[in-house]
Design an enzyme around this catalytic site. Sequence first.
Site, PDB file in Angstrom:
ATOM      1  N   HIS A 294       0.815  -1.218   0.000  1.00  0.00           N
ATOM      2  CA  HIS A 294       0.000   0.000   0.000  1.00  0.00           C
ATOM      3  C   HIS A 294       0.849   1.269   0.000  1.00  0.00           C
ATOM      4  CE1 HIS A 294      -3.668   2.261   0.657  1.00  0.00           C
ATOM      5  NE2 HIS A 294      -3.241   2.748   1.800  1.00  0.00           N
ATOM      6  N   PHE A 295       1.959   1.241   0.718  1.00  0.00           N
ATOM      7  CA  PHE A 295       2.831   2.410   0.825  1.00  0.00           C
ATOM      8  C   PHE A 295       4.056   2.220  -0.069  1.00  0.00           C
ATOM      9  CE2 PHE A 295       0.280   2.680   4.645  1.00  0.00           C
ATOM     10  CZ  PHE A 295      -0.033   4.030   4.698  1.00  0.00           C
TER      11      PHE A 295
END
Length: 323
Positions: A294-295
């Site tokens: 996600h990051f």
Amino acid sequence: MTHDDLTTSTHSAEALPTGRKQADDAHSRATAQTHYRYASVGDVNVFYREAGDPAAPTVLLLHGFAASSYMWRDVIEALADSYHVVAPDLPAFGYTEAPERGLYEYTFAGLTKTIDQFTDQLKLDRYAIAVHDYGAPVGWRLALAHPSKVTAIVSQNGNAYEEGLSEGWDPIRAYWNNPTPENREALSDFPTPASIQWQYVEGVSDTSAVAPDAYTLEGAHISRPGMADIQLDLLLDYATNVAKYPEFQAYFREHQPPLLAVWGEHDPFFLPPGAEAWKRDIPEADIRFYDTGHFALETHGDVIIPAIRGFLDKHLKAWQPKP
């Protein structure tokens, strides 16, 4: 001319370019320096990071959950020599000071209203947007309201399509469809430091590449009194973003903004088909996937940031200071 005269003449000739270069270098350093500021926007004291010359093309960086403007730190440094970069903390995130629950509209419409006013106060008349997660629907709402202001879009796992929503949203959908205390309680682990750390490392093949600084910072922020309930309110209101997906997609089709998607392909929340779907509405969209979660910037900034820089240079014709 004596040897001493020749030496003096040579030194004098070199002094002017050297002095000018030093002045230019000092100006560049001062311009590229990141500043940490607050702006009073209604009853919200918005914290933001700013770098670059205000005369340059502006890039507005909008973070998501669970993050803050801190997530853009390396992007800001990489862009500040040629762009005016502004990265606010959304209300309920980072260092932004906002009223307690019940005294502020903790919805995505409310967040957008504050950021819209923030851009007006800073006189940001035109800007590219770079978005992540929650920052995406804020950016899409800004674009709907002011399509002529948005010059380009960069999305790092910021979704706008139903097919981008994973099965991880199923308990959240149950909350949307039936917001009972029981369904809310079922999500009580979502706004916790442990959940945040999981979001940073899930889908990352080598978790030693994820520095603990960001998730520790965000875990501390979410542990503040009242913050968990605010985050669950925002999670409930996220349904309004999904309901507006057709409007966002109509904006993409009509206005054809230059768009770059840089996507962690193992994101537990936003799936690659959500990025690929842009091709339906913006055929020229540049879609790139990376072997991370996600990051994506936390593990793949070394390749993603040059991609962002190249995209902006191509589409915004980056401003350069006059010699």
